[in-house]
Design a protein around this motif. Structure first.
Motif, PDB file in Angstrom:
ATOM      1  N   ALA A  25       5.069   8.917 -32.285  1.00  0.00           N
ATOM      2  CA  ALA A  25       5.636  10.163 -31.753  1.00  0.00           C
ATOM      3  C   ALA A  25       7.006   9.903 -31.132  1.00  0.00           C
ATOM      4  CB  ALA A  25       4.699  10.784 -30.720  1.00  0.00           C
ATOM      5  N   ASN A  26       7.713   8.915 -31.685  1.00  0.00           N
ATOM      6  CA  ASN A  26       9.048   8.576 -31.216  1.00  0.00           C
ATOM      7  C   ASN A  26       9.948   9.808 -31.279  1.00  0.00           C
ATOM      8  OD1 ASN A  26      11.559   7.436 -30.747  1.00  0.00           O
ATOM      9  ND2 ASN A  26      11.351   5.810 -32.259  1.00  0.00           N
ATOM     10  N   ASP A  27      10.799   9.984 -30.254  1.00  0.00           N
ATOM     11  CA  ASP A  27      11.672  11.158 -30.236  1.00  0.00           C
ATOM     12  C   ASP A  27      12.687  11.145 -31.368  1.00  0.00           C
ATOM     13  OD1 ASP A  27      10.730  12.622 -27.918  1.00  0.00           O
ATOM     14  OD2 ASP A  27      11.404  10.910 -26.744  1.00  0.00           O
ATOM     15  N   ARG A  28      12.900  10.011 -32.014  1.00  0.00           N
ATOM     16  CA  ARG A  28      13.813   9.982 -33.161  1.00  0.00           C
ATOM     17  C   ARG A  28      13.316  10.888 -34.277  1.00  0.00           C
ATOM     18  NH1 ARG A  28      17.587   6.003 -32.827  1.00  0.00           N
ATOM     19  NH2 ARG A  28      17.104   4.178 -31.556  1.00  0.00           N
ATOM     20  N   HIS A  29      12.006  10.953 -34.467  1.00  0.00           N
ATOM     21  CA  HIS A  29      11.472  11.684 -35.607  1.00  0.00           C
ATOM     22  C   HIS A  29      10.401  12.701 -35.266  1.00  0.00           C
ATOM     23  CE1 HIS A  29       8.306   8.737 -35.047  1.00  0.00           C
ATOM     24  NE2 HIS A  29       9.096   7.748 -35.417  1.00  0.00           N
ATOM     25  N   ASP A  34       2.234   3.155 -39.286  1.00  0.00           N
ATOM     26  CA  ASP A  34       2.827   2.838 -40.588  1.00  0.00           C
ATOM     27  C   ASP A  34       3.841   3.900 -41.009  1.00  0.00           C
ATOM     28  OD1 ASP A  34       1.444   0.472 -40.923  1.00  0.00           O
ATOM     29  OD2 ASP A  34      -0.256   1.422 -41.921  1.00  0.00           O
ATOM     30  N   ALA A  35       3.536   5.151 -40.738  1.00  0.00           N
ATOM     31  CA  ALA A  35       4.467   6.232 -41.074  1.00  0.00           C
ATOM     32  C   ALA A  35       5.748   6.117 -40.249  1.00  0.00           C
ATOM     33  CB  ALA A  35       3.808   7.590 -40.841  1.00  0.00           C
ATOM     34  N   ALA A  36       5.615   5.710 -38.982  1.00  0.00           N
ATOM     35  CA  ALA A  36       6.788   5.542 -38.116  1.00  0.00           C
ATOM     36  C   ALA A  36       7.662   4.389 -38.629  1.00  0.00           C
ATOM     37  CB  ALA A  36       6.346   5.283 -36.680  1.00  0.00           C
ATOM     38  N   LYS A  57      17.533  14.145 -30.141  1.00  0.00           N
ATOM     39  CA  LYS A  57      17.746  14.776 -28.839  1.00  0.00           C
ATOM     40  C   LYS A  57      16.905  16.044 -28.722  1.00  0.00           C
ATOM     41  CE  LYS A  57      22.473  13.055 -28.368  1.00  0.00           C
ATOM     42  NZ  LYS A  57      23.910  13.400 -28.444  1.00  0.00           N
ATOM     43  N   SER A  58      16.858  16.808 -29.824  1.00  0.00           N
ATOM     44  CA  SER A  58      16.060  18.030 -29.825  1.00  0.00           C
ATOM     45  C   SER A  58      14.588  17.715 -29.616  1.00  0.00           C
ATOM     46  CB  SER A  58      16.258  18.769 -31.149  1.00  0.00           C
ATOM     47  OG  SER A  58      15.370  19.848 -31.263  1.00  0.00           O
ATOM     48  N   ASN A  59      14.074  16.698 -30.307  1.00  0.00           N
ATOM     49  CA  ASN A  59      12.668  16.319 -30.147  1.00  0.00           C
ATOM     50  C   ASN A  59      12.371  15.910 -28.714  1.00  0.00           C
ATOM     51  OD1 ASN A  59      11.779  16.746 -32.783  1.00  0.00           O
ATOM     52  ND2 ASN A  59      12.528  14.771 -33.469  1.00  0.00           N
ATOM     53  N   PHE A  60      13.301  15.136 -28.096  1.00  0.00           N
ATOM     54  CA  PHE A  60      13.114  14.696 -26.712  1.00  0.00           C
ATOM     55  C   PHE A  60      13.053  15.902 -25.776  1.00  0.00           C
ATOM     56  CE2 PHE A  60      14.706  13.496 -22.540  1.00  0.00           C
ATOM     57  CZ  PHE A  60      13.943  12.374 -22.243  1.00  0.00           C
ATOM     58  N   GLU A  61      13.995  16.837 -25.964  1.00  0.00           N
ATOM     59  CA  GLU A  61      14.055  17.995 -25.079  1.00  0.00           C
ATOM     60  C   GLU A  61      12.846  18.906 -25.264  1.00  0.00           C
ATOM     61  OE1 GLU A  61      17.917  19.517 -25.959  1.00  0.00           O
ATOM     62  OE2 GLU A  61      18.910  17.809 -25.001  1.00  0.00           O
ATOM     63  N   LYS A  62      12.360  19.024 -26.534  1.00  0.00           N
ATOM     64  CA  LYS A  62      11.158  19.830 -26.776  1.00  0.00           C
ATOM     65  C   LYS A  62       9.939  19.208 -26.106  1.00  0.00           C
ATOM     66  CE  LYS A  62      12.584  21.579 -31.314  1.00  0.00           C
ATOM     67  NZ  LYS A  62      12.435  21.359 -32.764  1.00  0.00           N
ATOM     68  N   ARG A  63       9.839  17.873 -26.182  1.00  0.00           N
ATOM     69  CA  ARG A  63       8.664  17.191 -25.633  1.00  0.00           C
ATOM     70  C   ARG A  63       8.655  17.231 -24.110  1.00  0.00           C
ATOM     71  NH1 ARG A  63       7.632  12.041 -23.939  1.00  0.00           N
ATOM     72  NH2 ARG A  63       9.616  11.205 -24.636  1.00  0.00           N
TER      73      ARG A  63
END
Length: 447
Positions: A20-24, A31-33, A152-158
């Motif tokens: 669930a890395n904020d990059r993706h 494995d998917a990461a 950045k968007s993923n980080f802010e959403k989380r």
């Protein structure tokens, strides 16, 4: 000043590359990461691997958090991935990558390390603050790689950080002014913002952010009841940061409230959103004026650069939908109108077609003929969704028009964008089509 930094040698086998890395955003597993990093940061990963081999070390300890007997990496996922693949090249997702890491490993002198010095952070709030202050330099992939707009968007959403409106503060004002919350009760605002960090979670509580203002999507009384319960759960520490750390845990908490019939129901939904304002002494005239101003559409078409709005649609990556979500992310974060209009039109068509195939297979839609065209598949999938209760009659009738309807709003239009040399993409058209089909496509991807 600040907390003590806790450094400890941790077994490489006990480290988990963060799925669930904020990059993706959230992926199906480790494995998917790893595959995502190799695919989307190819040159950086190659440079980093070569640097680790040539220097024999990594210069910054990965930032990790203990969880269920192992350690999830929150900063240093690229370094950890490289070490894991150098340790076991056959774990790479392709033979080319396995060969790359196998050849590099031959240049390592001595025994390959089985442990990695890591910075352990048990306080999740502090962990986010550390992450927030990092990622400022790339150095061609050797140093820390700067987050792009999607990350950045993923980080802010989380986390709910850096939003123009402080949702928690607005909710507190609503509850205090309506007499539902005493002034002295201290709500942990950062936790409330985290819980309601994305529109999908706010909608379940009966609110939305529109034109940078809080609005009700459901009956005010029902919404205030739900918000009061949430606020008291957080203030009393019945629900802590650990309970709402990621999207899965947020959903679990909201599902629990839904089962207890705390959250607004579908029958409480408003025909149109209404301003969520604290009680005040405004005159009737000023209130009317404010409502008029706040009822403007939430997005200025002239300023919208991407086809898909920057919302969290709650999509979870699986083995079967990876490519589709890659296309979805490109349309949401990377391809911009005025720069990539043709690419957006073509990929929109591809997204619709692949999403339909995903739904038809996942939901076992009957009567699909071999070689059936897009229009036929759309009609049968839409009917199947309607019969499954995913759309109301009014929505169903509106979406039926897309099959043949208006020449500028139909499967024929998307076909022409791809196959006609004389039919040029219109950003207004594409946005309108996406906004109409958004619920249908998201439902396809959730099958």
């Amino acid at each position: 000043m600040g907390g003590d930094v806790k450094l400890e040698d941790i077994k490489l086998s006990d480290l988990r590359v963060n799925s669930a890395n904020d990059r993706h955003g959230e992926l199906v597993d480790e494995d998917a990461a790893i595959e995502w990093l190799l695919k989307h940061r190819t040159l950086h990963m190659q440079n980093l691997a070569k640097d680790i081999i040539s220097t024999g070390e990594i210069y910054e300890p990965p930032l990790v958090h203990p969880h269920n007997g192992h350690f999830i990496v929150y900063d240093g996922n690229r370094r950890t991935t490289v070490l894991k693949l150098l340790d076991d090249p056959q774990r790479a997702p392709s033979s080319d990558w396995a060969e790359f890491f196998s050849d590099l490993r031959k240049n390592w002198t001595g025994a390959f390390p089985s442990t990695v010095e890591c910075q352990i952070e048990e306080d999740r709030d502090r962990l986010d603050e550390i992450l927030y202050r990092r990622h400022t330099g790339q150095q061609s992939g050797v140093g820390q790689s700067q987050w792009d707009a999607e990350a950045k968007s993923n980080f802010e959403k989380r986390t709910g950080k850096k939003t123009k409106i402080n949702v928690a503060e607005e909710i507190e004002r609503l509850l205090v002014s309506s007499g539902r919350l005493e002034n002295e009760l201290k709500i942990p605002r950062s936790n409330l913002n985290r819980l309601l960090s994305a529109e999908q979670f706010r909608n379940r509580a009966g609110i939305a952010v529109d034109s940078n203002k809080l609005r009700y999507t459901h009956a005010e009384e029902k919404v205030l009841n739900a918000l009061e319960r949430i606020a008291r759960d957080l203030a009393s520490r019945t629900i802590t940061l650990e309970d709402i750390w990621d999207n899965d845990s947020k959903r679990a908490y909201l599902n629990k409230l839904d089962q207890e019939k705390v959250l607004p129901r579908s029958e409480d939904a408003l025909a149109r959103t209404a301003p969520a304002k604290a009680k005040s002494t405004q005159t009737k005239t000023s209130q009317t004026k404010t409502f008029h101003n706040e009822s403007k559409p939430s997005s200025d078409p002239g300023k919208r650069r991407h086809l898909i709005r920057n919302l969290d649609f709650g999509l979870q990556q699986t083995q079967n939908n990876r490519k589709i979500l890659d296309i979805f992310n490109e349309l949401q974060h990377r391809l911009k109108f005025d720069e990539h209009d043709n690419a957006i039109a073509v990929l929109f068509r591809v997204l619709l077609e692949l999403s339909l195939e995903h739904y038809i297979k996942g939901a076992s839609v009957p009567d699909i003929q071999k070689g059936e065209n897009l229009s036929g598949k759309y009609r049968k999938a839409l009917r199947h969704m309607f019969e499954a209760g995913k759309f109301e009659k009014k929505q169903f009738e509106a979406l039926k028009k897309f099959e043949k309807g208006d020449p500028l709003f139909s499967t024929t239009t998307l076909h022409s964008y791809v196959h006609s040399a004389d039919f040029f993409p219109s950003d207004h058209h594409l946005k309108s089509m996406w906004d109409t089909l958004e619920g249908f496509i998201v439902n396809c991807l959730k099958a």
